[in-house]
Design a protein around this motif. Sequence first.
Motif, PDB file in Angstrom:
ATOM      1  N   UNK A 197       0.866  -1.177   0.000  1.00 28.96           N
ATOM      2  CA  UNK A 197       0.000   0.000   0.000  1.00 28.96           C
ATOM      3  C   UNK A 197       0.903   1.228   0.000  1.00 28.96           C
ATOM      4  N   UNK A 198       0.993   1.952   1.105  1.00 30.89           N
ATOM      5  CA  UNK A 198       1.922   3.072   1.217  1.00 30.89           C
ATOM      6  C   UNK A 198       2.045   3.438   2.684  1.00 30.89           C
ATOM      7  N   UNK A 199       3.064   4.193   3.019  1.00 27.80           N
ATOM      8  CA  UNK A 199       3.253   4.635   4.404  1.00 27.80           C
ATOM      9  C   UNK A 199       4.042   5.933   4.407  1.00 27.80           C
ATOM     10  N   UNK A 200       4.302   6.480   5.589  1.00 32.01           N
ATOM     11  CA  UNK A 200       4.887   7.823   5.712  1.00 32.01           C
ATOM     12  C   UNK A 200       6.279   7.932   5.114  1.00 32.01           C
ATOM     13  N   UNK A 201       6.995   6.814   5.049  1.00 30.10           N
ATOM     14  CA  UNK A 201       8.355   6.857   4.522  1.00 30.10           C
ATOM     15  C   UNK A 201       8.502   6.212   3.161  1.00 30.10           C
ATOM     16  N   UNK A 202       7.396   5.845   2.533  1.00 29.66           N
ATOM     17  CA  UNK A 202       7.454   5.182   1.222  1.00 29.66           C
ATOM     18  C   UNK A 202       7.823   6.205   0.153  1.00 29.66           C
ATOM     19  N   UNK A 208       5.777  11.750   3.024  1.00 28.08           N
ATOM     20  CA  UNK A 208       6.451  10.981   1.974  1.00 28.08           C
ATOM     21  C   UNK A 208       7.368  11.867   1.142  1.00 28.08           C
ATOM     22  N   UNK A 209       6.901  13.072   0.811  1.00 27.99           N
ATOM     23  CA  UNK A 209       7.745  13.987   0.042  1.00 27.99           C
ATOM     24  C   UNK A 209       8.965  14.427   0.845  1.00 27.99           C
ATOM     25  N   UNK A 210       8.798  14.698   2.139  1.00 23.32           N
ATOM     26  CA  UNK A 210       9.937  15.083   2.964  1.00 23.32           C
ATOM     27  C   UNK A 210      10.949  13.957   3.050  1.00 23.32           C
ATOM     28  N   UNK A 211      10.471  12.730   3.184  1.00 25.30           N
ATOM     29  CA  UNK A 211      11.393  11.595   3.209  1.00 25.30           C
ATOM     30  C   UNK A 211      12.108  11.427   1.877  1.00 25.30           C
ATOM     31  N   UNK A 263      10.545   5.526  14.056  1.00 23.91           N
ATOM     32  CA  UNK A 263      11.896   6.092  14.163  1.00 23.91           C
ATOM     33  C   UNK A 263      12.529   6.286  12.795  1.00 23.91           C
ATOM     34  N   UNK A 264      12.291   5.354  11.884  1.00 26.22           N
ATOM     35  CA  UNK A 264      12.916   5.418  10.565  1.00 26.22           C
ATOM     36  C   UNK A 264      12.240   6.425   9.642  1.00 26.22           C
ATOM     37  N   UNK A 265      10.953   6.650   9.825  1.00 35.29           N
ATOM     38  CA  UNK A 265      10.180   7.405   8.830  1.00 35.29           C
ATOM     39  C   UNK A 265       9.636   8.737   9.322  1.00 35.29           C
ATOM     40  N   UNK A 266       9.931   9.134  10.550  1.00 33.87           N
ATOM     41  CA  UNK A 266       9.553  10.462  11.019  1.00 33.87           C
ATOM     42  C   UNK A 266      10.509  11.480  10.412  1.00 33.87           C
ATOM     43  N   UNK A 267       9.977  12.386   9.619  1.00 30.83           N
ATOM     44  CA  UNK A 267      10.837  13.340   8.905  1.00 30.83           C
ATOM     45  C   UNK A 267      11.337  14.461   9.807  1.00 30.83           C
TER      46      UNK A 267
END
Length: 328
Positions: free
Chosen positions: A111-116, A147-150, A250-254
């Motif tokens: 699907x998708x997520x905050x860090x995809x 997602x864009x920030x990541x 932890x990995x995907x918080x921009x």
Amino acid sequence: MGEIVRSAFRPPLWLRNAHLQTLWGPLGRSLPEVARHSERLDLADGDFLLLDWAGPRHGPGHLTVILLHGLSGCSDSHYMRGIQKTLAGAGIRSVAINSRGAKGPNDTALCYHAGETDDVDAVIEHVFHQDPTGHRIAIGVSLGGSRLLNWLIHRDSGRLAGVATVCAPLRLDLCANRLDRGLSRLYRGHLLKALLGYLDNQKRHLDQVNPAEAKRLYRLNMSGIRSFWRYDDQIIAPLYGFRGASHYYAQCSAGPRLQGIRTPTLLMQNRDDPFMTPETLPRREELGPAVTAEISDHGGHVGFVGAGNPYWLEQRLLAWVQGFGFSS
């Protein structure tokens, strides 16, 4: 070091409440009418994205604005249609990305997520190769902003001239906690119901078109999910290889990584967002030199419904886009 500025947004007195700001668009606004055409973009893993284009026909060297919706949204979300209509009215072409599953079942379990960022990158490359001489700007709303920030933090290719985000969840753990409290639990319940319903539909679809991928979904534990900590621990983490929700957050918080951004970026946040807490607002020393955080006292979550101009957010984004001075 970037800068923090006070937003010019001022709500009418009767609409200062954060929940009224949040709900005005999805519940009180007629869906904006905008002429669009659709495109299917095939992906390297055998899946696809649906793209909805609006605005004038593109000429060499012109501008394209790439739009990315929030969690459980799609290109038909009121804010996506509203932004596309406003841009088209100013003669600017835009393309709204529908994340996997946003407009119907997709052909893999993902699907998708905050860090995809793989799918984000695929669209940016697609738009670039249509016209390498053109200009590209991206706008992400809520989770789409994350997602864009990541993408900027981890794989900025120089293809984008600028990025704007609206109400991006900069600290995923704090946002998940916030949605477990008070009236915010209503938003949590609505979002989780939509996401789990999508997964049920996806299983039935994959049973027919991709049984191996269907098995990945059947192996997930979808019981007892009544918080985003549980959803991200039981769904997102196993699908994307995280050790659990804490590892994913932890990995995907921009927010803690904004210092690494070098592309001109506007963060539109506010203090009363019911999806967040004031702790999630960035501090100046956390911002990269190209980042401006524009913070308002009011606005709810993706609200910014103004006095005399209920579409203040769309006009603000249009002014920001036009500020680059690119030919549209």
